[in-house]
Design a protein around this motif. Structure first.
Motif, PDB file in Angstrom:
ATOM      1  N   SER A  23       3.400   1.048  -0.299  1.00 43.48           N
ATOM      2  CA  SER A  23       2.244   0.781   0.556  1.00 43.48           C
ATOM      3  C   SER A  23       2.184  -0.667   1.016  1.00 43.48           C
ATOM      4  CB  SER A  23       0.949   1.168  -0.166  1.00 43.48           C
ATOM      5  OG  SER A  23       0.731   0.337  -1.291  1.00 43.48           O
ATOM      6  N   ILE A  24       2.689  -1.615   0.199  1.00 40.24           N
ATOM      7  CA  ILE A  24       2.606  -3.021   0.610  1.00 40.24           C
ATOM      8  C   ILE A  24       3.753  -3.422   1.528  1.00 40.24           C
ATOM      9  CG2 ILE A  24       1.422  -3.633  -1.537  1.00 40.24           C
ATOM     10  CD1 ILE A  24       3.979  -5.129  -2.363  1.00 40.24           C
ATOM     11  N   ASP A  61      -7.321  -3.757   6.031  1.00 40.98           N
ATOM     12  CA  ASP A  61      -8.365  -3.417   5.060  1.00 40.98           C
ATOM     13  C   ASP A  61      -7.700  -3.151   3.722  1.00 40.98           C
ATOM     14  OD1 ASP A  61     -10.482  -2.521   3.567  1.00 40.98           O
ATOM     15  OD2 ASP A  61     -10.968  -0.818   4.869  1.00 40.98           O
ATOM     16  N   TYR A  62      -7.848  -4.062   2.786  1.00 36.28           N
ATOM     17  CA  TYR A  62      -7.133  -3.986   1.511  1.00 36.28           C
ATOM     18  C   TYR A  62      -7.907  -3.255   0.416  1.00 36.28           C
ATOM     19  CZ  TYR A  62      -4.146  -7.632   3.525  1.00 36.28           C
ATOM     20  OH  TYR A  62      -3.299  -8.334   4.330  1.00 36.28           O
ATOM     21  N   TYR A  95      -4.445   3.798   1.799  1.00 36.93           N
ATOM     22  CA  TYR A  95      -4.181   2.519   2.466  1.00 36.93           C
ATOM     23  C   TYR A  95      -3.159   2.699   3.583  1.00 36.93           C
ATOM     24  CZ  TYR A  95      -2.344  -2.089   3.462  1.00 36.93           C
ATOM     25  OH  TYR A  95      -1.918  -3.219   4.128  1.00 36.93           O
ATOM     26  N   CYS A  96      -2.111   3.464   3.324  1.00 42.15           N
ATOM     27  CA  CYS A  96      -1.072   3.677   4.338  1.00 42.15           C
ATOM     28  C   CYS A  96      -1.615   4.394   5.569  1.00 42.15           C
ATOM     29  CB  CYS A  96       0.081   4.486   3.742  1.00 42.15           C
ATOM     30  SG  CYS A  96       1.044   3.596   2.494  1.00 42.15           S
ATOM     31  N   LEU A  97      -2.640   5.214   5.388  1.00 43.47           N
ATOM     32  CA  LEU A  97      -3.204   5.978   6.499  1.00 43.47           C
ATOM     33  C   LEU A  97      -4.306   5.223   7.226  1.00 43.47           C
ATOM     34  CD1 LEU A  97      -3.441   9.498   4.800  1.00 43.47           C
ATOM     35  CD2 LEU A  97      -1.782   8.755   6.529  1.00 43.47           C
ATOM     36  N   SER A 141      -4.484   6.017  -8.537  1.00 44.27           N
ATOM     37  CA  SER A 141      -3.746   4.896  -7.960  1.00 44.27           C
ATOM     38  C   SER A 141      -2.846   5.388  -6.816  1.00 44.27           C
ATOM     39  CB  SER A 141      -2.904   4.200  -9.031  1.00 44.27           C
ATOM     40  OG  SER A 141      -2.096   3.184  -8.467  1.00 44.27           O
ATOM     41  N   ILE A 142      -2.170   6.509  -7.032  1.00 43.12           N
ATOM     42  CA  ILE A 142      -1.295   7.071  -5.995  1.00 43.12           C
ATOM     43  C   ILE A 142      -2.102   7.447  -4.761  1.00 43.12           C
ATOM     44  CG2 ILE A 142       0.201   9.028  -5.427  1.00 43.12           C
ATOM     45  CD1 ILE A 142       1.033   9.006  -8.425  1.00 43.12           C
ATOM     46  N   PHE A 143      -3.223   8.128  -4.962  1.00 39.11           N
ATOM     47  CA  PHE A 143      -4.055   8.533  -3.824  1.00 39.11           C
ATOM     48  C   PHE A 143      -4.580   7.320  -3.057  1.00 39.11           C
ATOM     49  CE2 PHE A 143      -5.243  12.593  -6.331  1.00 39.11           C
ATOM     50  CZ  PHE A 143      -4.058  13.186  -5.933  1.00 39.11           C
ATOM     51  N   SER A 144      -4.939   6.271  -3.782  1.00 41.84           N
ATOM     52  CA  SER A 144      -5.445   5.061  -3.129  1.00 41.84           C
ATOM     53  C   SER A 144      -4.351   4.400  -2.283  1.00 41.84           C
ATOM     54  CB  SER A 144      -5.979   4.079  -4.168  1.00 41.84           C
ATOM     55  OG  SER A 144      -7.080   4.625  -4.876  1.00 41.84           O
ATOM     56  N   SER A 145      -3.124   4.409  -2.804  1.00 41.73           N
ATOM     57  CA  SER A 145      -2.004   3.863  -2.027  1.00 41.73           C
ATOM     58  C   SER A 145      -1.800   4.663  -0.743  1.00 41.73           C
ATOM     59  CB  SER A 145      -0.718   3.889  -2.857  1.00 41.73           C
ATOM     60  OG  SER A 145      -0.787   2.993  -3.940  1.00 41.73           O
ATOM     61  N   LEU A 146      -1.919   5.989  -0.836  1.00 41.86           N
ATOM     62  CA  LEU A 146      -1.756   6.833   0.348  1.00 41.86           C
ATOM     63  C   LEU A 146      -2.865   6.570   1.357  1.00 41.86           C
ATOM     64  CD1 LEU A 146      -0.754  10.214  -1.353  1.00 41.86           C
ATOM     65  CD2 LEU A 146       0.743   8.607  -0.163  1.00 41.86           C
TER      66      LEU A 146
END
Length: 251
Positions: free
Chosen positions: A142-143, A85-86, A78-80, A71-76
């Motif tokens: 991230s949001i 693109d959600y 998204y930020c990059l 979950s943490i990696f996915s949030s990172l």
């Protein structure tokens, strides 16, 4: 060991009737079986001795931690990436309920197999911190909760979860018990209740209320004290976790 599992962040505690001897003054001392496990754990110098000491329930607990990390990696990611693109943001949200699933299952497996290691309680707490403390705060960042005060509140939220888990590990043996030996209540809200914030953020993502469109906007935009009022939900959640007077009955 107590092979029954909590329905929240309760780690697998030692069963008072068998594995510890409760003294008249309320203190407890390790049983012979527990001492034997500890001796075997500290004197085993073979390669991969740590892995050899883990039981199936412990590996399931590690899957809980894995979900939190993903979950943490996915949030990172998204930020990059492209903010429109959600996909990675939905992945970050989706991994946390799977962490809760494994949090339930490790205790059930321990009960069915009647086996649990000495590290079960510590593994459970650390995995819960990752999946239900750090991962939701990364989703929030991230949001769009990215101002300095937002970040301070998110840090407070995670530290409250950490403190709540540490307090539970220290006080679980002294909490009032029912006839089955289980604690009658939890002090403060269990850390998996933070999933309610994750589900709320999922709704915001669905409505595209993120980044510049977070509900209630931002106060003091472009100033050092800029803050999103909605981040107060994380502050309230953190306070509820460390509350001493808030007793949540076990179901």
């Amino acid at each position: 060991m107590n092979y029954s599992k909590k329905s929240d962040d309760m780690p697998r505690p030692r069963k008072l009737q068998n594995d510890v001897d409760v003294q008249a003054n309320g203190s407890s001392k390790p049983s012979t079986s527990e001492e034997a496990q500890l001796l075997a754990f500290t004197t085993d110098h073979r390669h991969f001795s740590l892995i050899r000491t883990l039981h199936m329930a412990d590996f399931i607990t590690l899957l809980n931690g894995l979900c939190g990390l993903m979950s943490i990696f996915s949030s990172l990611r998204y930020c990059l990436g492209d903010p429109n693109d959600y996909f990675n943001l939905w992945l970050a949200i989706a991994f946390t309920p799977f962490g809760l699933f494994f949090d339930f299952m490790d205790g059930k497996v321990a009960r069915l197999r009647k086996k649990s290691s000495l590290m079960g309680q510590e593994l459970d707490s650390l995995a819960d911190l990752v999946s239900f403390g750090v991962a939701p705060s990364c989703c929030a960042f991230s949001i769009g909760f990215r101002t300095a005060i937002d970040n301070a509140v998110l840090v407070y939220f995670v530290l409250c979860g950490l403190s709540r888990l540490a307090r539970f590990n220290v006080t679980v043996a002294n909490l009032p018990k029912d006839k089955s030996g289980k604690s009658k209540y939890f002090e403060g809200t269990p850390i998996p209740t933070t999933l309610s914030l994750v589900f709320l953020m999922a709704y915001w993502v669905h409505r595209k209320w993120i980044v510049d469109d977070i509900p209630y906007g931002v106060v003091g935009r472009d100033t050092w004290y800029a803050v999103h009022p909605a981040v107060g939900l994380f502050f309230i959640s953190g306070c509820a976790m460390i509350s001493k007077s808030l007793h949540i009955p076990k179901i």
